[in-house]
Design an enzyme around this catalytic site. Structure first.
Site, PDB file in Angstrom:
ATOM      1  CG  ASP A   1     -12.467 -14.539  48.123  1.00 20.52           C
ATOM      2  OD1 ASP A   1     -12.542 -13.686  47.227  1.00 20.52           O
ATOM      3  OD2 ASP A   1     -13.397 -15.317  48.395  1.00 20.52           O
TER       4      ASP A   1
ATOM      5  CG  ASP B   1     -18.390 -15.776  43.554  1.00 25.38           C
ATOM      6  OD1 ASP B   1     -17.489 -16.631  43.648  1.00 25.38           O
ATOM      7  OD2 ASP B   1     -18.512 -14.833  44.363  1.00 25.38           O
TER       8      ASP B   1
HETATM    9  C1  GLA Z   1     -16.249 -15.178  47.480  1.00 24.11           C
HETATM   10  C2  GLA Z   1     -15.669 -16.240  46.576  1.00 24.11           C
HETATM   11  C3  GLA Z   1     -16.392 -17.545  46.743  1.00 24.11           C
HETATM   12  C4  GLA Z   1     -16.304 -17.989  48.190  1.00 24.11           C
HETATM   13  C5  GLA Z   1     -16.850 -16.893  49.089  1.00 24.11           C
HETATM   14  C6  GLA Z   1     -16.626 -17.225  50.544  1.00 24.11           C
HETATM   15  O1  GLA Z   1     -17.516 -14.795  47.071  1.00 24.11           O
HETATM   16  O2  GLA Z   1     -15.685 -15.802  45.242  1.00 24.11           O
HETATM   17  O3  GLA Z   1     -15.841 -18.525  45.899  1.00 24.11           O
HETATM   18  O4  GLA Z   1     -14.971 -18.286  48.509  1.00 24.11           O
HETATM   19  O5  GLA Z   1     -16.250 -15.635  48.821  1.00 24.11           O
HETATM   20  O6  GLA Z   1     -17.081 -16.240  51.379  1.00 24.11           O
END
Ligand code: GLA
Length: 729
Positions: free
Chosen positions: A477, A547
């Site tokens: 990430d 997301d």
């Molecule tokens: C980001 C990712 C999510 C999740 C969060 C965790 O927003 O896109 O899928 O992993 O971080 O903090």
């Protein structure tokens, strides 16, 4: 022979199966662009030569009298009378930046070179040929090599540029584009993919106009806002017909793609590293290599342009260890538990997952540091939080594996929380400018990946966990963009190299991990799909698309993403309803059908499923296993755009041998009277007969493509249907 050189006309011709690209060396050894488009048999295009002498505001070449500002230049340079956007600007020791490159030699060879330290498409000797044209700027001693690869199996040509300092004095690259094309017309629309968090890659189409239209990123990441892709298409081009030129950078840091229409109606398209706050000093004997630009031409519309990108990226770009290999169906605990989990909860999810046929558990954010119960702290402290994982990561992994599942772990390896042990120990490891405050985003800063000690630390942390706990997958990430771009170890004159040095560091870390763990599956992620680019795909064959897991919203996002990137690159999960981002209710079935358009998984608390939903999961997994190859290796046809009237969307995958097809239709919003709807399939063999999985009847390919498939029934908001057509011999 995909590439030939005709010494009489001093012309290079690069052919792919259906396209040609022609370059000519004219008097004065200037490198001129002649043609890019549908395949032509001719090599000698010297008849296209024109010399315009149109007054003092278009200065002439001192050697030939040609006004370079009126020509179609192959790699335009700064300061010699071509006042459009330049590809190259070199500042010499004398402080001037006039750059004048002239042809000196060339080579043509089979295969495709590796770009040192950079991701790029790859090809065997049978799949492609490469042309390297050397040109020289005698004033600075720069030898500029234009590198072109023509694929014999895809209608794609790639470009990159190497600059070598062959003098004994340093010079500075202030602008180095990967390439582009000068076109003799401006009758084009420009398509690009804009967005923001939870709404990535929305197609937008506008007419070209005089002056510049540009998309760019200054975020040291490709970003949610603009993908490093544009297409130039004729005004009447649609999914199925018309000229479509696609340009995509294989790059993950700050970029720019500019289209400039000049006063004669010619268009220059140019793409590369964003020159804002960038420069690179080259000492004597040193070489700089630009990122790769992929260029695709299709005379069969935007659809065929996309399918060419899909085939090229599936077979010749996306992390090669995973080429043709099905990725595990996973459950990710993020939307199921957020930070609120412990080892017992994870095991109970894993038990359900194993029972339902899911293949991997991914443990998302919150397992590390000492207090990571929200996103305030601990990034960089990549050791297990034993308050949550009381049995330890090794034991948790053992239990998950014992259930027959693979195990994956979330990391955010480029970040550091100011509240962390790592920051206490190494406050200078983040990007920062001495004397200025760092701007936090999600309460975190960015590690300085231009530093070898930082890269080594991250590789050590990740490697020991991967080894110890037998981790098979990493969700990589990246949840903020860069500010206060400065490094504690770079000299003042090198600070402008940081945007590029950073991404070279990132690529190095990913490559070293893959070298160490060749079976590791990396999934890219950046607040959803904020770094969804071809550079990342070279290491991580799949990327978390957004997301926003709302199925109806995801149709838009996956539709736009598919302009360039294949289904196998998109991760898509079924999440809870009402959806956590939009609070919309959507049926379990439609959530599943939309998620099957990518790498399928679940993102909810499996413990909370009803019996009926558990049965639905079993059926979805069986369906996904049946269709995955067709979806991920077949040809995508976008049948009804979700942006057309916001009522319906439909798409179809056709196997390469045209023996089967899968149609998906979703009613995004029902009108008061449902419409009579016959969806015309595409890409089938008109001569073949196909059986529909819906009514069991056999139809000819010709009928399915011309009469269409009936969707006349009483659909409600959010309903969907998937129909499989298989050849009957
Ligand atoms: C980001 C990712 C999510 C999740 C969060 C965790 O927003 O896109 O899928 O992993 O971080 O903090």
């Amino acid at each position: 022979m995909p590439i030939i050189f005709d010494p009489n006309s001093r012309t290079f011709k690069l052919d792919t199966p259906h396209t040609s690209y022609v370059i000519e060396i004219i008097d004065g050894d200037y490198i001129i662009h002649r043609y890019f488009g549908a395949k032509i048999p001719d090599t000698d295009l010297t008849y296209m030569h024109f010399s315009r002498n149109i007054g003092s505001f278009f200065p002439n070449s001192p050697d030939t009298g040609i006004a370079l500002g009126t020509q179609l230049m192959e790699y335009p340079t700064h300061g010699i009378g071509d006042f459009r956007a330049s590809a190259l600007m070199i500042r010499g020791v004398d402080g001037t930046a006039t750059t004048d490159i002239r042809y000196i030699s060339h080579r043509i060879y089979k295969g495709k070179p590796v770009l040192e330290g950079l991701p790029a498409t790859y090809a065997s000797e049978n799949e492609a040929e490469t042309l390297e044209i050397d040109a020289e700027d005698t004033h600075t001693g720069a030898v500029v090599t234009l590198v072109y690869t023509a694929f014999s199996c895809h209608d794609a040509i790639t470009r990159s540029v190497r600059v070598k300092n062959a003098s004994d004095k340093p010079f500075v690259l202030e602008r180095i584009m990967s390439g582009g094309v000068d076109m003799p017309s401006s009758e084009y629309d420009l398509i690009h993919l804009w967005g923001h968090w939870a709404k990535e890659r929305t197609p937008e189409r506008t007419r070209l106009h005089h002056g510049k239209q540009s998309i760019e990123s200054l975020r040291m990441s490709s970003g949610h806002q603009h993908n490093p892709f544009v297409a130039l298409v004729s005004p009447d081009t649609n999914e199925d017909k018309g000229d479509a030129y696609g340009f995509n950078l294989v790059y993950s840091s700050s970029f720019v793609i500019e289209a400039e229409v000049d006063s004669f109606g010619a268009t220059r398209l140019i793409a590369g590293i964003n020159p804002t706050d960038f420069s690179w000093k080259l000492g004597a004997g040193e070489t700089f290599t630009s990122p790769e630009l992929v260029m695709v031409y299709s005379s069969e519309g935007i659809g065929e342009m996309s399918r060419t990108f899909h085939r090229l990226y599936t077979n010749n770009l996306c992390c090669r260890q995973w080429k043709g290999i099905k990725r595990p169906i996973l459950v990710n605990n993020w939307e199921g538990t957020y930070f609120d989990f412990d080892d017992e909860k994870l095991i109970s999810i894993a038990r359900d997952a194993a029972d339902l046929g899911i293949e991997m558990l991914v443990l998302d954010d919150g397992w590390f540091g000492t207090n990571r119960n929200n996103d305030d702290c601990d990034l960089g402290d990549w050791f297990v939080n034993e308050k949550k994982i009381r049995c330890g990561m090794k034991e948790l992994s053992r239990q998950i594996h014992e259930l027959g599942l693979k195990f994956g772990l979330w990391f955010e390896p480029e970040m550091i929380s100011p509240i962390s042990k790592l920051y206490d120990e190494h406050p200078d490891w983040c990007l920062h400018v001495d004397g200025r405050k760092c701007s936090p985003a999600r309460r975190q800063y960015v590690l300085d990946y231009s530093r070898a000690d930082v890269r080594d630390y991250i590789i050590d942390c990740m490697s020991s966990l991967i080894e110890e706990a037998d981790i098979e997958y990493v969700k990589w990430d990246f949840n903020r963009n860069m500010t206060e771009i400065g490094s504690a170890i770079l000299s003042p004159e090198q600070q402008k190299e940081l945007t590029h040095r950073y991404v070279l560091g990132l690529y190095e870390v990913m490559q070293r991990l893959l070298d160490k763990f060749p079976n590791l599956l990396i999934e890219g992620c950046s607040g959803g799909g904020g770094r969804f680019d071809a550079g990342i795909l070279y290491y991580a064959p799949q990327i978390w698309t957004s997301d926003d897991t709302d199925a109806i919203e995801r149709i838009d996002i996956q539709y736009g993403t598919s302009y360039v990137y294949p289904a196998s690159a998109m991760s898509a999960h079924l999440s809870a309803s009402p959806n956590h981002q939009t609070w919309r209710d959507t049926s379990f079935e439609t959530r599943g059908i939309v998620a099957m358009g990518g790498n399928f998984g679940y993102e909810l608390d499996l413990n909370k499923l009803t019996e009926a939903e558990r049965d639905a999961v079993r059926k979805q997994i069986a369906d996904y296993n049946k269709y995955q190859k067709l979806v991920q290796e077949g040809d995508l046809y976008r049948l009804i755009s979700p942006f057309k009237n916001r009522l319906h969307s439909a798409w179809e995958y056709v196997s390469p041998d045209k023996s089967e097809a899968l149609l998906t239709f979703v009613v995004m919003r029902r009108e008061i009277y449902s419409r009579y709807y016959f969806i015309k399939l595409r890409g089938l063999d008109p001569e073949k007969m196909y059986r529909s999985s819906e009514d069991g009847r056999v139809y000819s390919g010709a009928l399915l493509m011309n009469g269409g498939v009936s969707m006349v029934r009483d659909f409600k908001d959010g309903d969907s249907i998937i129909v499989h057509f298989t050849e009957v011999k």
